[in-house]
Motif scaffolding. Structure first.
Motif, PDB file in Angstrom:
ATOM      1  N   TRP A 278     -13.512  -2.668   1.577  1.00 22.01           N
ATOM      2  CA  TRP A 278     -13.484  -2.047   2.187  1.00 22.01           C
ATOM      3  C   TRP A 278     -13.331  -0.626   0.963  1.00 22.01           C
ATOM      4  O   TRP A 278     -13.635   0.232   0.960  1.00 22.01           O
ATOM      5  N   ARG A 279     -11.919  -1.056   0.396  1.00 20.13           N
ATOM      6  CA  ARG A 279     -11.853   0.345  -0.145  1.00 20.13           C
ATOM      7  C   ARG A 279     -12.334  -0.165  -1.897  1.00 20.13           C
ATOM      8  O   ARG A 279     -11.813   0.873  -2.451  1.00 20.13           O
ATOM      9  N   GLY A 280     -13.330  -0.847  -1.720  1.00 16.09           N
ATOM     10  CA  GLY A 280     -14.410  -1.461  -3.113  1.00 16.09           C
ATOM     11  C   GLY A 280     -12.705  -1.898  -4.572  1.00 16.09           C
ATOM     12  O   GLY A 280     -13.027  -1.387  -5.611  1.00 16.09           O
ATOM     13  N   GLN A 281     -11.920  -2.451  -3.496  1.00 13.03           N
ATOM     14  CA  GLN A 281     -10.580  -2.574  -5.031  1.00 13.03           C
ATOM     15  C   GLN A 281     -10.826  -4.429  -5.431  1.00 13.03           C
ATOM     16  O   GLN A 281     -10.593  -4.542  -5.800  1.00 13.03           O
TER      17      GLN A 281
ATOM     18  N   GLU B 171       0.884  -7.723 -10.189  1.00 10.27           N
ATOM     19  CA  GLU B 171       1.344  -6.432 -10.453  1.00 10.27           C
ATOM     20  C   GLU B 171       2.126  -5.047  -9.080  1.00 10.27           C
ATOM     21  O   GLU B 171       1.508  -5.227  -8.230  1.00 10.27           O
ATOM     22  N   PRO B 172       2.325  -4.766  -9.614  1.00 13.14           N
ATOM     23  CA  PRO B 172       3.758  -4.090  -8.619  1.00 13.14           C
ATOM     24  C   PRO B 172       2.598  -2.708  -8.071  1.00 13.14           C
ATOM     25  O   PRO B 172       2.158  -2.282  -8.837  1.00 13.14           O
TER      26      PRO B 172
ATOM     27  N   PHE C  98       0.885  -1.300  -0.034  1.00 11.27           N
ATOM     28  CA  PHE C  98       0.211   0.100  -0.204  1.00 11.27           C
ATOM     29  C   PHE C  98       0.852   0.968  -0.129  1.00 11.27           C
ATOM     30  O   PHE C  98       1.771   1.134   0.155  1.00 11.27           O
ATOM     31  N   ASP C  99       0.723   2.958  -0.370  1.00 14.00           N
ATOM     32  CA  ASP C  99       0.886   3.843  -0.299  1.00 14.00           C
ATOM     33  C   ASP C  99       2.192   4.070   0.585  1.00 14.00           C
ATOM     34  O   ASP C  99       1.921   4.383   1.967  1.00 14.00           O
ATOM     35  N   ARG C 100       2.948   3.856   0.749  1.00 11.04           N
ATOM     36  CA  ARG C 100       3.598   4.031   1.838  1.00 11.04           C
ATOM     37  C   ARG C 100       4.180   5.382   1.847  1.00 11.04           C
ATOM     38  O   ARG C 100       4.621   5.914   3.370  1.00 11.04           O
ATOM     39  N   GLY C 101       3.649   6.463   1.744  1.00  9.40           N
ATOM     40  CA  GLY C 101       3.612   7.871   1.616  1.00  9.40           C
ATOM     41  C   GLY C 101       2.593   8.292   3.021  1.00  9.40           C
ATOM     42  O   GLY C 101       2.558   9.111   3.556  1.00  9.40           O
ATOM     43  N   ARG C 102       1.892   7.298   3.706  1.00  5.46           N
ATOM     44  CA  ARG C 102       1.068   7.218   4.328  1.00  5.46           C
ATOM     45  C   ARG C 102       2.138   6.895   5.867  1.00  5.46           C
ATOM     46  O   ARG C 102       1.012   7.278   7.119  1.00  5.46           O
ATOM     47  N   PHE C 103       2.909   6.483   5.749  1.00  7.44           N
ATOM     48  CA  PHE C 103       3.718   5.845   6.744  1.00  7.44           C
ATOM     49  C   PHE C 103       5.052   6.524   7.357  1.00  7.44           C
ATOM     50  O   PHE C 103       5.731   7.013   6.045  1.00  7.44           O
ATOM     51  N   ARG C 104       5.852   5.966   9.077  1.00  4.46           N
ATOM     52  CA  ARG C 104       6.974   6.808   9.090  1.00  4.46           C
ATOM     53  C   ARG C 104       7.668   5.885   8.033  1.00  4.46           C
ATOM     54  O   ARG C 104       8.361   5.835   7.463  1.00  4.46           O
ATOM     55  N   ALA C 105       7.462   4.499   8.348  1.00  3.46           N
ATOM     56  CA  ALA C 105       7.997   2.807   8.590  1.00  3.46           C
ATOM     57  C   ALA C 105       7.682   2.945   6.513  1.00  3.46           C
ATOM     58  O   ALA C 105       6.812   2.828   6.815  1.00  3.46           O
TER      59      ALA C 105
ATOM     60  N   THR D 204      -1.795  -6.657   6.535  1.00  2.47           N
ATOM     61  CA  THR D 204      -2.940  -5.475   6.840  1.00  2.47           C
ATOM     62  C   THR D 204      -2.055  -3.806   6.814  1.00  2.47           C
ATOM     63  O   THR D 204      -1.139  -3.608   7.431  1.00  2.47           O
ATOM     64  N   GLU D 205      -2.939  -3.005   6.177  1.00  2.00           N
ATOM     65  CA  GLU D 205      -2.754  -1.533   6.372  1.00  2.00           C
ATOM     66  C   GLU D 205      -3.310  -1.200   7.657  1.00  2.00           C
ATOM     67  O   GLU D 205      -2.594  -0.122   8.065  1.00  2.00           O
ATOM     68  N   SER D 206      -4.318  -2.036   7.904  1.00  2.00           N
ATOM     69  CA  SER D 206      -4.900  -1.840   9.602  1.00  2.00           C
ATOM     70  C   SER D 206      -3.220  -1.782  10.629  1.00  2.00           C
ATOM     71  O   SER D 206      -3.149  -0.612  11.039  1.00  2.00           O
ATOM     72  N   ALA D 207      -3.527  -2.658  10.774  1.00  2.00           N
ATOM     73  CA  ALA D 207      -2.054  -3.396  12.021  1.00  2.00           C
ATOM     74  C   ALA D 207      -0.534  -2.577  11.364  1.00  2.00           C
ATOM     75  O   ALA D 207       0.178  -2.317  11.897  1.00  2.00           O
TER      76      ALA D 207
END
Length: 372
Positions: free
Chosen positions: A100-103, A49-50, A31-38, A164-167
């Motif tokens: 939930w994201r419709g993906q 796919e990438p 998932f989008d690295r820009g949302r996290f510090r790590a 998981t993105e939430s964890a």
């Protein structure tokens, strides 16, 4: 035994990578690295796919690991009536996030593993220990109880979890520092990074002719202290270790190697090593310790069982995988054997495996090699 992780698609490949000091750390792909510090994790690189993701990956790896374990045990793939215990932290939570994201679509039956196991192996008896990061060793304890009580002759124990993105986001926010890698026992450790994978073993009652044998589970000790949501309790860990030794019929002096929980967080590493120092006090030579999360990341629900599989392979090969990234050991690890590189020619008979989860969920197993 069967296993899939970021460093290999079967137990031998994983063990070879561990002994070579080769880890699965890479830039975050799920998932989008820009949302996290790590921005890094120990992911299995099997997405179509990438930058994309797909549902059901934890279930797919679980079935793969079970197939490997059945083949290695010389069994067919019909598990009708055989209990299958799947330790997990998240089940198919990532599939829910994608829905939930419709993906991706999501069927309610895809939220747990029973339907897939029934379709793949004819499973009629499945359990899902959800004891956080100790889940798969809790499953092993349940398996040994089922066998000891005469409820089953054969049990399959497994564990699986996908990133998981939430964890990932929750852990990213609660850690004080931003880890670039998972570095257990190092003074400069910054915290935990998640990994992915699945693992499975076939456990049978001892005695009689059962085909190939990788080793013997001597005993599993458990407790849940409720000490704190995240802070581990040293005395409670010590009690779990002593319980495992008592059930296994061994003494502290019999343990040749400890497979650490070793998450690379400041409190876990210091508390675990202090508890071990107290349990092993009085020994002329302290045992070796190692931590495979330094190369696999924290594979969550299956992590304890993956360490158990590694332990049996280490006994058979006489090799101890190193602790990757260990440059300056913490004070609490003083006196223990710390494998900076792969230790070869090691005489290993009895190995202890630690697995500890949030909320004080503690599990410790003791194993020995196959009869010679």
């Amino acid at each position: 035994m069967g296993a899939v992780s970021s460093i290999g698609g079967d137990p031998e490949a994983i063990f070879g990578a561990l002994c070579a000091g080769r880890g699965g750390l890479a830039e975050l792909r799920a998932f989008d690295r820009g949302r996290f510090r790590a921005t890094a994790a120990y992911e299995i690189d099997d997405r179509p796919e990438p930058g994309g993701d797909e549902p059901g990956r934890a279930t797919r790896w679980l079935c793969d690991a079970i197939r490997q374990a059945l083949d290695g045990a010389g069994m067919d793939h019909d598990l009708t009536g055989v209990p299958v215990l799947v330790g997990t932290t998240f089940r198919e939570q990532r599939s829910v996030e994608l829905w939930w994201r419709g993906q991706a679509p999501l069927a309610p039956s895809g939220l747990y593993f029973g339907p897939a196991l029934r379709a793949e192996f004819g499973c009629t008896v499945t359990y899902t220990p959800a004891s956080a990061c100790a889940a798969s060793l809790y499953g092993m304890a349940m398996a040994t109880d089922l066998i000891a009580l005469g409820q089953a002759e054969t049990v399959v124990v497994a564990g699986t979890d996908a990133l998981t993105e939430s964890a990932f986001g929750a852990i990213d926010r609660v850690q004080n520092r931003v880890p670039r890698a998972l570095r257990p026992l190092d003074r400069d450790r910054s915290g935990m990074l998640m990994g992915e994978g699945a693992v499975a073993v076939v456990v049978r009652a001892s005695g009689g002719h059962h085909g190939p044998v990788a080793g013997r589970v001597r005993g599993v000790g458990l407790n849940c202290d409720g000490h704190h949501a995240t802070r581990p309790s040293g005395p409670s860990i010590g009690r779990a270790i002593r319980d495992a030794h008592a059930r296994a019929g061994v003494k502290a002096g019999d343990i040749d190697l400890v497979m650490l929980h070793g998450t690379g967080t400041p409190l876990n590493d210091a508390t675990e090593m202090a508890a071990l120092a107290e349990v092993f006090a009085g020994r002329a030579t302290l045992p070796y310790v190692t931590a495979i999360k330094s190369m696999t990341g924290h594979t969550c629900g299956g992590s304890g069982l993956l360490s158990l599989v590694t332990a049996l392979l280490a006994i058979g090969a006489g090799r101890i995988p190193p602790i990757a990234g260990l440059a300056a050991p913490i004070e609490e690890a003083a006196g223990f054997g710390l494998p900076i590189g792969c230790v070869t020619g090691a005489e290993l008979r009895t190995v202890q495996i630690d697995a500890f989860g949030f909320g004080g969920l503690n599990a410790v197993a003791v194993v020995e090699g196959a009869p010679r």
